[in-house]
Design a protein around this motif. Structure first.
Motif, PDB file in Angstrom:
ATOM      1  N   PRO A   3       0.813  -1.223   0.000  1.00  0.00           N
ATOM      2  CA  PRO A   3       0.000   0.000   0.000  1.00  0.00           C
ATOM      3  C   PRO A   3       0.847   1.274   0.000  1.00  0.00           C
ATOM      4  N   ASP A   4       1.951   1.278   0.757  1.00  0.00           N
ATOM      5  CA  ASP A   4       2.817   2.466   0.798  1.00  0.00           C
ATOM      6  C   ASP A   4       3.436   2.745  -0.561  1.00  0.00           C
ATOM      7  N   LEU A   5       3.884   1.692  -1.233  1.00  0.00           N
ATOM      8  CA  LEU A   5       4.493   1.867  -2.543  1.00  0.00           C
ATOM      9  C   LEU A   5       3.448   2.305  -3.564  1.00  0.00           C
ATOM     10  N   LEU A   6       2.233   1.754  -3.454  1.00  0.00           N
ATOM     11  CA  LEU A   6       1.159   2.151  -4.366  1.00  0.00           C
ATOM     12  C   LEU A   6       0.781   3.617  -4.157  1.00  0.00           C
ATOM     13  N   LEU A   7       0.763   4.061  -2.927  1.00  0.00           N
ATOM     14  CA  LEU A   7       0.469   5.466  -2.643  1.00  0.00           C
ATOM     15  C   LEU A   7       1.544   6.369  -3.238  1.00  0.00           C
ATOM     16  N   ALA A   8       2.795   5.974  -3.073  1.00  0.00           N
ATOM     17  CA  ALA A   8       3.898   6.755  -3.645  1.00  0.00           C
ATOM     18  C   ALA A   8       3.816   6.773  -5.168  1.00  0.00           C
ATOM     19  N   LEU A   9       3.532   5.629  -5.765  1.00  0.00           N
ATOM     20  CA  LEU A   9       3.385   5.543  -7.218  1.00  0.00           C
ATOM     21  C   LEU A   9       2.231   6.424  -7.688  1.00  0.00           C
ATOM     22  N   SER A  10       1.113   6.397  -6.976  1.00  0.00           N
ATOM     23  CA  SER A  10      -0.048   7.198  -7.361  1.00  0.00           C
ATOM     24  C   SER A  10       0.281   8.686  -7.323  1.00  0.00           C
ATOM     25  N   ALA A  11       0.982   9.114  -6.277  1.00  0.00           N
ATOM     26  CA  ALA A  11       1.368  10.522  -6.172  1.00  0.00           C
ATOM     27  C   ALA A  11       2.324  10.902  -7.300  1.00  0.00           C
ATOM     28  N   PHE A  12       3.286  10.031  -7.578  1.00  0.00           N
ATOM     29  CA  PHE A  12       4.239  10.285  -8.659  1.00  0.00           C
ATOM     30  C   PHE A  12       3.505  10.397  -9.995  1.00  0.00           C
ATOM     31  N   ALA A  13       2.587   9.454 -10.241  1.00  0.00           N
ATOM     32  CA  ALA A  13       1.859   9.446 -11.510  1.00  0.00           C
ATOM     33  C   ALA A  13       0.989  10.691 -11.650  1.00  0.00           C
ATOM     34  N   GLN A 117       2.202  10.130 -28.078  1.00  0.00           N
ATOM     35  CA  GLN A 117       2.966   9.799 -26.873  1.00  0.00           C
ATOM     36  C   GLN A 117       4.378   9.332 -27.217  1.00  0.00           C
ATOM     37  N   TRP A 118       4.524   8.693 -28.371  1.00  0.00           N
ATOM     38  CA  TRP A 118       5.822   8.131 -28.752  1.00  0.00           C
ATOM     39  C   TRP A 118       6.800   9.192 -29.248  1.00  0.00           C
ATOM     40  N   VAL A 119       6.317  10.397 -29.530  1.00  0.00           N
ATOM     41  CA  VAL A 119       7.226  11.485 -29.918  1.00  0.00           C
ATOM     42  C   VAL A 119       7.153  12.642 -28.924  1.00  0.00           C
ATOM     43  N   ASN A 120       6.573  12.395 -27.767  1.00  0.00           N
ATOM     44  CA  ASN A 120       6.450  13.402 -26.724  1.00  0.00           C
ATOM     45  C   ASN A 120       7.606  13.230 -25.735  1.00  0.00           C
ATOM     46  N   PRO A 121       8.560  14.167 -25.706  1.00  0.00           N
ATOM     47  CA  PRO A 121       9.717  14.007 -24.817  1.00  0.00           C
ATOM     48  C   PRO A 121       9.327  13.871 -23.343  1.00  0.00           C
ATOM     49  N   LYS A 122       8.297  14.608 -22.896  1.00  0.00           N
ATOM     50  CA  LYS A 122       7.877  14.497 -21.496  1.00  0.00           C
ATOM     51  C   LYS A 122       7.330  13.101 -21.218  1.00  0.00           C
ATOM     52  N   ALA A 123       6.595  12.529 -22.165  1.00  0.00           N
ATOM     53  CA  ALA A 123       6.053  11.181 -21.970  1.00  0.00           C
ATOM     54  C   ALA A 123       7.179  10.163 -21.815  1.00  0.00           C
ATOM     55  N   TRP A 124       8.223  10.294 -22.627  1.00  0.00           N
ATOM     56  CA  TRP A 124       9.359   9.381 -22.506  1.00  0.00           C
ATOM     57  C   TRP A 124      10.014   9.519 -21.143  1.00  0.00           C
ATOM     58  N   SER A 125      10.224  10.753 -20.696  1.00  0.00           N
ATOM     59  CA  SER A 125      10.844  10.974 -19.382  1.00  0.00           C
ATOM     60  C   SER A 125       9.999  10.356 -18.275  1.00  0.00           C
ATOM     61  N   MET A 126       8.673  10.576 -18.355  1.00  0.00           N
ATOM     62  CA  MET A 126       7.780  10.038 -17.330  1.00  0.00           C
ATOM     63  C   MET A 126       7.775   8.511 -17.344  1.00  0.00           C
ATOM     64  N   ALA A 127       7.699   7.920 -18.525  1.00  0.00           N
ATOM     65  CA  ALA A 127       7.653   6.460 -18.624  1.00  0.00           C
ATOM     66  C   ALA A 127       8.941   5.828 -18.108  1.00  0.00           C
ATOM     67  N   LEU A 128      10.068   6.367 -18.540  1.00  0.00           N
ATOM     68  CA  LEU A 128      11.353   5.818 -18.095  1.00  0.00           C
ATOM     69  C   LEU A 128      11.536   6.005 -16.590  1.00  0.00           C
ATOM     70  N   GLY A 129      11.138   7.182 -16.078  1.00  0.00           N
ATOM     71  CA  GLY A 129      11.253   7.436 -14.643  1.00  0.00           C
ATOM     72  C   GLY A 129      10.366   6.524 -13.817  1.00  0.00           C
ATOM     73  N   ALA A 130       9.122   6.341 -14.248  1.00  0.00           N
ATOM     74  CA  ALA A 130       8.181   5.502 -13.500  1.00  0.00           C
ATOM     75  C   ALA A 130       8.640   4.046 -13.464  1.00  0.00           C
ATOM     76  N   ILE A 131       9.099   3.538 -14.601  1.00  0.00           N
ATOM     77  CA  ILE A 131       9.561   2.145 -14.642  1.00  0.00           C
ATOM     78  C   ILE A 131      10.817   1.980 -13.795  1.00  0.00           C
ATOM     79  N   THR A 132      11.740   2.930 -13.893  1.00  0.00           N
ATOM     80  CA  THR A 132      12.984   2.843 -13.127  1.00  0.00           C
ATOM     81  C   THR A 132      12.717   2.868 -11.629  1.00  0.00           C
ATOM     82  N   LEU A 133      11.778   3.725 -11.196  1.00  0.00           N
ATOM     83  CA  LEU A 133      11.514   3.879  -9.767  1.00  0.00           C
ATOM     84  C   LEU A 133      10.596   2.806  -9.194  1.00  0.00           C
ATOM     85  N   TYR A 134       9.579   2.402  -9.959  1.00  0.00           N
ATOM     86  CA  TYR A 134       8.529   1.555  -9.382  1.00  0.00           C
ATOM     87  C   TYR A 134       8.429   0.161  -9.992  1.00  0.00           C
TER      88      TYR A 134
END
Length: 199
Positions: A3-13, A117-134
């Motif tokens: 639950p703690d990790l899910l809460l952190a992931l939800s806030a990050f997302a 989404q595939w040519v959106n630089p912010k989307a790439w940053s968010m996707a890579l960051g979310a996968i790396t962290l969570y």
């Protein structure tokens, strides 16, 4: 996932999707120019297209950059050209012929918004960051949790930005005001490239 990790992931997302960026600037402009109902395919394209991208990135797409670093530079070049074209389209969106009328142009379709989404630089940053962290282990369950969380948070974000744009239509009831708004949104879309190009 605890639950703690899910809460952190939800806030990050939520923070990553609701902060200003290319998707949100385009939704704001779409809501103002086309209204909420006509912007729904655009909203759904982002709301489902980005989580699908997160899923695929988590399942191995990010390894392309590790194996072929030139792919990152090529993606960046395509992203810049496409976003400049979108900014031009926003800046030149035809204002409604009379106050309260809907623009005769067309908002992005579901497929266009999902593909963006595939040519959106912010989307790439968010996707890579979310996968790396969570979902660092890139196991299917963790990747699905991350993608699923983005489905929910994207619904909140896309709805909020489109409604904000729709409500701004009251202030944009004259063609000159709407033109100024569209040019401002186009400039902000281009400005969103600066952190990517400077990095």
């Amino acid at each position: 996932m605890t639950p703690d990790l899910l809460l952190a992931l939800s806030a990050f997302a939520l923070v990553s999707v609701i902060t200003p960026g290319p998707n949100n600037m385009m939704l704001l402009a779409s809501g103002a120019n086309f209204g909420f109902r006509r912007s729904i395919p655009h909203m759904m394209g982002i709301g489902l297209g980005f989580p699908a991208m997160v899923l695929l990135v988590g399942l191995g797409v990010m390894q392309i950059f590790e194996l072929w670093p030139l792919a990152h530079d090529l993606l960046l070049a395509v992203s810049v050209v496409y976003m400049l074209w979108l900014a031009w389209k926003i800046a030149h969106a035809a204002p409604p012929p009379e106050a309260g009328a809907e623009s005769k142009g067309r908002p992005l379709s579901f497929v266009q918004a999902a593909a963006f989404q595939w040519v959106n630089p912010k989307a790439w940053s968010m996707a890579l960051g979310a996968i790396t962290l969570y979902a660092a282990g890139r196991d299917l369950a963790s990747v699905l949790w991350v993608a699923g969380c983005y489905v929910v948070m994207s619904l909140v974000s896309t709805t909020s930005w489109t409604v904000l744009g729709r409500e701004m239509r009251r202030l944009l009831n004259r063609p000159a005001r709407l033109r100024a708004f569209n040019w401002t949104m186009a400039a902000l879309l281009v400005a969103s490239l600066i952190p990517v190009l400077a990095g």
